[in-house]
Structure formats: C-alpha cells, structure tokens
Scaffold this active site. Structure first.
Site, PDB file in Angstrom:
ATOM      1  N   CYS A 116    -129.007 123.614  13.451  1.00 24.54           N
ATOM      2  CA  CYS A 116    -128.253 123.811  14.713  1.00 24.54           C
ATOM      3  C   CYS A 116    -129.458 123.569  15.853  1.00 24.54           C
ATOM      4  O   CYS A 116    -129.118 123.352  17.205  1.00 24.54           O
ATOM      5  CB  CYS A 116    -127.997 125.343  15.158  1.00 24.54           C
ATOM      6  SG  CYS A 116    -126.471 125.679  14.015  1.00 24.54           S
ATOM      7  N   HIS A 257    -127.103 126.526  22.696  1.00 22.12           N
ATOM      8  CA  HIS A 257    -126.093 126.131  21.433  1.00 22.12           C
ATOM      9  C   HIS A 257    -125.085 127.212  21.466  1.00 22.12           C
ATOM     10  O   HIS A 257    -125.494 128.491  21.434  1.00 22.12           O
ATOM     11  CB  HIS A 257    -127.413 126.252  20.310  1.00 22.12           C
ATOM     12  CG  HIS A 257    -126.664 126.395  18.639  1.00 22.12           C
ATOM     13  ND1 HIS A 257    -125.836 125.276  18.601  1.00 22.12           N
ATOM     14  CD2 HIS A 257    -126.734 127.143  17.875  1.00 22.12           C
ATOM     15  CE1 HIS A 257    -125.381 125.352  17.395  1.00 22.12           C
ATOM     16  NE2 HIS A 257    -125.975 126.646  16.824  1.00 22.12           N
ATOM     17  N   ASN A 287    -118.860 126.720  16.173  1.00 29.12           N
ATOM     18  CA  ASN A 287    -120.371 126.287  16.121  1.00 29.12           C
ATOM     19  C   ASN A 287    -120.255 124.945  15.573  1.00 29.12           C
ATOM     20  O   ASN A 287    -119.826 124.627  14.206  1.00 29.12           O
ATOM     21  CB  ASN A 287    -121.112 127.269  15.341  1.00 29.12           C
ATOM     22  CG  ASN A 287    -122.485 126.850  15.105  1.00 29.12           C
ATOM     23  OD1 ASN A 287    -122.914 125.759  15.262  1.00 29.12           O
ATOM     24  ND2 ASN A 287    -123.140 127.470  14.577  1.00 29.12           N
TER      25      ASN A 287
HETATM   26  N1  COA Z   1    -113.407 139.233  10.038  1.00 30.11           N
HETATM   27  C1  COA Z   1    -113.330 140.478   9.747  1.00 30.11           C
HETATM   28  N2  COA Z   1    -114.645 141.192   9.313  1.00 30.11           N
HETATM   29  C2  COA Z   1    -115.670 140.519   9.121  1.00 30.11           C
HETATM   30  C3  COA Z   1    -115.629 139.079   9.017  1.00 30.11           C
HETATM   31  C4  COA Z   1    -114.522 138.368   9.602  1.00 30.11           C
HETATM   32  N3  COA Z   1    -114.328 137.144   9.606  1.00 30.11           N
HETATM   33  N4  COA Z   1    -116.887 138.606   8.835  1.00 30.11           N
HETATM   34  C5  COA Z   1    -117.581 139.554   8.513  1.00 30.11           C
HETATM   35  N5  COA Z   1    -116.717 140.788   8.581  1.00 30.11           N
HETATM   36  C6  COA Z   1    -117.396 142.193   8.323  1.00 30.11           C
HETATM   37  C7  COA Z   1    -118.489 142.216   7.525  1.00 30.11           C
HETATM   38  O1  COA Z   1    -118.057 142.182   6.049  1.00 30.11           O
HETATM   39  C8  COA Z   1    -118.894 143.600   7.788  1.00 30.11           C
HETATM   40  O2  COA Z   1    -118.280 144.551   7.154  1.00 30.11           O
HETATM   41  P1  COA Z   1    -118.938 145.870   6.060  1.00 30.11           P
HETATM   42  O3  COA Z   1    -119.802 146.457   7.273  1.00 30.11           O
HETATM   43  O4  COA Z   1    -117.950 146.444   5.633  1.00 30.11           O
HETATM   44  O5  COA Z   1    -119.934 144.965   5.270  1.00 30.11           O
HETATM   45  C9  COA Z   1    -118.742 143.763   9.162  1.00 30.11           C
HETATM   46  O6  COA Z   1    -117.644 142.686   9.368  1.00 30.11           O
HETATM   47  C10 COA Z   1    -119.843 143.718  10.138  1.00 30.11           C
HETATM   48  O7  COA Z   1    -120.365 142.441   9.923  1.00 30.11           O
HETATM   49  P2  COA Z   1    -121.797 142.045  10.491  1.00 30.11           P
HETATM   50  O8  COA Z   1    -122.497 141.024   9.823  1.00 30.11           O
HETATM   51  O9  COA Z   1    -122.694 143.381  10.933  1.00 30.11           O
HETATM   52  O10 COA Z   1    -121.096 141.458  11.899  1.00 30.11           O
HETATM   53  P3  COA Z   1    -121.733 140.875  13.207  1.00 30.11           P
HETATM   54  O11 COA Z   1    -121.623 141.868  14.110  1.00 30.11           O
HETATM   55  O12 COA Z   1    -123.280 140.786  12.631  1.00 30.11           O
HETATM   56  O13 COA Z   1    -121.041 139.629  13.243  1.00 30.11           O
HETATM   57  C11 COA Z   1    -121.623 137.067  12.675  1.00 30.11           C
HETATM   58  C12 COA Z   1    -121.158 138.509  12.268  1.00 30.11           C
HETATM   59  C13 COA Z   1    -122.026 136.297  11.572  1.00 30.11           C
HETATM   60  C14 COA Z   1    -120.739 136.737  13.671  1.00 30.11           C
HETATM   61  C15 COA Z   1    -123.033 137.374  13.451  1.00 30.11           C
HETATM   62  O14 COA Z   1    -123.989 137.934  12.622  1.00 30.11           O
HETATM   63  C16 COA Z   1    -123.799 135.933  13.841  1.00 30.11           C
HETATM   64  O15 COA Z   1    -123.139 135.358  14.669  1.00 30.11           O
HETATM   65  N6  COA Z   1    -124.893 135.739  13.057  1.00 30.11           N
HETATM   66  C17 COA Z   1    -125.853 134.665  13.614  1.00 30.11           C
HETATM   67  C18 COA Z   1    -125.042 133.037  13.672  1.00 30.11           C
HETATM   68  C19 COA Z   1    -126.035 132.301  14.028  1.00 30.11           C
HETATM   69  O16 COA Z   1    -126.684 132.366  15.171  1.00 30.11           O
HETATM   70  N7  COA Z   1    -126.246 131.550  13.438  1.00 30.11           N
HETATM   71  C20 COA Z   1    -127.540 130.601  13.652  1.00 30.11           C
HETATM   72  C21 COA Z   1    -127.317 129.280  14.232  1.00 30.11           C
HETATM   73  S1  COA Z   1    -126.255 128.585  13.033  1.00 30.11           S
END
Ligand code: COA
Length: 333
Positions: A116, A257, A287
């Site tokens: 990224c 980004h 993304n």
């Molecule tokens: N729909 C519904 N629930 C989902 C889901 C979806 N698409 N994806 C994950 N969940 C669930 C998880 O399983 C988790 O459930 P659990 O608590 O029962 O295990 C819950 O939602 C919370 O997950 P969590 O990981 O805490 O969510 P989050 O608020 O961190 O959001 C991302 C997840 C991936 C959106 C976030 O972590 C993120 O953006 N990460 C960084 C991405 C990034 O910047 N990458 C770098 C550049 S590429």
C-alpha cells in the site's frame, strides 16, 4: 562544472477503474456480513473488479488516459515504474508488458513492490531519476488487481479490496519550490506476519498444499495492522508537515492511502486538518493498494478541486510494514 539542481514535478495524470461494481449487498450474499458493518468499520460502499484482463492492462489503460491529456508521446517516455503487489506474472516484470502495450519503445522499466506504500516509494524513486538529470519523462503507475488474490470466503479481507490503476508523469523543473519537495519513507520487516500472501514465492513454492491451505490469498491480522497503521500514518504525516514548516492552514489537502476511513480520520485529526481538506474515494473503490493515492489526485484534479501551487501531503501505510509521507506542491494548471 556544477550541474543544475532539478525537482521532479507531476505534469499529467490518468486513471482506469474497471466497469464491474461489487457493492456491499454482493458481499451480504456470499459471506456473513452486512452493509452497516462494512460502512461503519471501513467507509467502503463499493469496489471494482477487473473481469477480463490483468494488472498490466489496467496500468496501460491508465497511462493511455494520461497521454490523452499531454503533448508527450509514448515514444518519448524514458522510464516506466509499476508499483504493484499483483504483477501479471513473477517475470517478466509488469513494466515490460505495459511498455509493450502502450508502445513506449524507447523506455526501460521495472516493478516496485511496497504494497500500500508502493505509490509513494515509486514516486520517490522516479523523482530521484529525474533529479539526477539523466531522465526527463518518467511514468509512475500504481496498478493492483486485488480481486485476484482475495479469498471470497474470508469476510475479514474480501470486503476491503478492489481493482484500479492510476498513473502520473514526472518531468524536471528548475523551480525547486515546486513538485516533490520532501519524502519520509520507512520499512520495518518485523511486521511481515501481520499482512502477507505466503504462497507461490521461493519460501513456499506453489503446490497442492499451498492451494489447500489458501496461501495464495491475502492474509491480514486486521486488528494488529489497524493499531500500527493508525499511529504510523498519523505520525509520519504530522512529521513531514512540521519538517517543512507547514501549519494545517498551509495544507490544501491530505491525500491518504485509502485502507480504512477511521485511519484516515485519525491522520487528519493529528494534523489538525478538517474533513473537507482530505481526499476521499474509499467509498467508491475500497483499498486498491498502489493505486489509491494517484486515483485521488486524478479525480480531485479533474473535478477542479486542486490548483497549481497547492500544498499536498501524501501518506500511506502498508504490508511489510512499509509507510511514508510526501510533501508535494501541485504543478499543473
Ligand atoms: N462483516 C461482519 N463482521 C466482520 C467482518 C465483516 N466483513 N469482518 C470481520 N468481522 C468481525 C470479526 O470476525 C470480529 O468478530 P469477533 O469479535 O466475533 O471475532 C469483529 O467483526 C470485529 O473484528 P475487528 O477485527 O475488531 O474489526 P475492526 O474494527 O478492527 O475492523 C478491519 C476490521 C479489517 C476493517 C480493520 O481492522 C482494518 O481496517 N485493519 C487495517 C487495514 C489496513 O489498514 N491495512 C493496511 C493497509 S493495506
């Protein structure tokens, strides 16, 4: 003899997004998720999918779109740098395929892999080639077909990514107060386990086992990446601003980004920048890895929202870990 000092400036931009739209409803039908969760946690409403064609096709379309807006001809291009983590093949480099597709018969080129942060790393690399005085026309294109490595049974990752390409043309200027003025770039390989695609390389050559274990798809520990990305992108953006004696009022736009709207908001807050001065298109494209920043630049420029002389802060965080920020003074009328 003292050689003239040069800066690299962006003199043209172009983009390509595939026609096929995957909205959040589509994902409600294939994995356990819903529109409300996706929008509130990420800011994404839709993303695009390249159905027929590869990363080199999207990159070539973006460059051809750019060339329509400038008098520069394909044969005049000196160098093509393709930032991507989804090359058409391991080799030859996607840059070779792009060179052939656009008819840039006097260019050499290479691929640059920084996930990224790929566009920022490639921008600095292209700028250094221009500043050296040896090359006059360098194309930097961010192109990623993320749908090719997304696991459509994994709700944690498949909702996040989309396909797109966007290109810039770098040319020299003797005016050192414009163009790419500063960059801060970093790599920390100790983050390799949090975000990667393990299969197919020399560590885990492709086999039935790598396919069975889904090692040819994106793996992400979302929580771990979120934590470091929020701090990494906010800190580096603030640092590049301060290092160049800019206040938030001096900045026309933060160009972040587009991985997660909450990371973008945190970065803007840290810089003291209001929401109307943050380039956003994550809701439309998700993304798109190396394409996000030039895609924002192209769309906002074409909408008449950036003007010559505007101070822009570009910022990214990605797999590696890799991260960085750039201070760019916009050069196109
Ligand atoms: N729909 C519904 N629930 C989902 C889901 C979806 N698409 N994806 C994950 N969940 C669930 C998880 O399983 C988790 O459930 P659990 O608590 O029962 O295990 C819950 O939602 C919370 O997950 P969590 O990981 O805490 O969510 P989050 O608020 O961190 O959001 C991302 C997840 C991936 C959106 C976030 O972590 C993120 O953006 N990460 C960084 C991405 C990034 O910047 N990458 C770098 C550049 S590429």
């Amino acid at each position: 003899m003292q050689s003239t000092k040069l800066n690299a400036q962006i003199t043209a931009v172009g983009m390509y997004v595939p026609e096929k739209v995957l909205d959040n409803k589509y994902f409600e039908e294939i994995v356990e998720t819903n529109d409300e969760w996706i929008v509130s946690r990420t800011g994404i409403k839709e993303r695009r999918k390249m159905e027929n064609g590869a990363t080199s096709d999207m990159a070539a379309f973006a460059i051809l779109d750019l060339l329509k807006t400038t008098s520069v001809k394909a044969e005049e291009i000196d160098v093509i740098i393709v930032a991507t983590v989804t090359p058409d093949m391991f080799f030859p480099a996607t840059a070779c395929l792009v060179q052939d597709k656009i008819g840039a018969k006097n260019a050499w080129g290479f691929d640059l892999s920084a996930a990224c942060s790929g566009f920022l790393f490639a921008l600095q690399t292209g700028a250094a080639l221009i500043e050296s005085g040896r090359y006059k026309k360098v194309i930097v294109v961010g192109s990623d077909k993320m749908t090719a490595i997304s696991d459509y049974t994994d709700r944690n990752t498949c909702i996040l990514f989309g396909d797109a390409a966007s290109a810039i043309l770098l040319e020299p200027t003797e005016d050192l107060s414009t163009g790419l003025i500063d960059t801060l770039l970093f790599t920390d390989g100790s983050g390799k386990d949090a975000l990667n695609m393990k299969g197919g390389g020399s560590l885990n050559p492709s086999s039935h086992e790598t396919v069975d274990n889904k090692m040819h798809y994106i793996y992400q520990d979302g929580k771990a990446v979120f934590k470091v990305a929020v701090k990494g992108m906010a800190d580096i953006s603030y640092e590049v601003m301060k290092k160049n004696n800019l206040d938030s009022d001096d900045v026309a736009y933060l160009v972040p980004h587009q991985a997660n709207l909450r990371i973008i908001d945190a970065t803007a807050n840290r810089m003291g920048i209001s929401k109307d001065k943050v380039m956003i298109n994550i809701h439309k494209y998700g993304n798109t890895t190396a394409a996000t920043i030039p895609l924002c630049l192209t769309e906002y420029y074409r909408a008449g929202k950036i003007k010559k002389g505007d101070n822009l802060i570009l910022a990214a965080f990605g797999a590696g870990y890799t991260w960085g920020a750039a201070y760019l003074k916009w050069s196109i009328d």
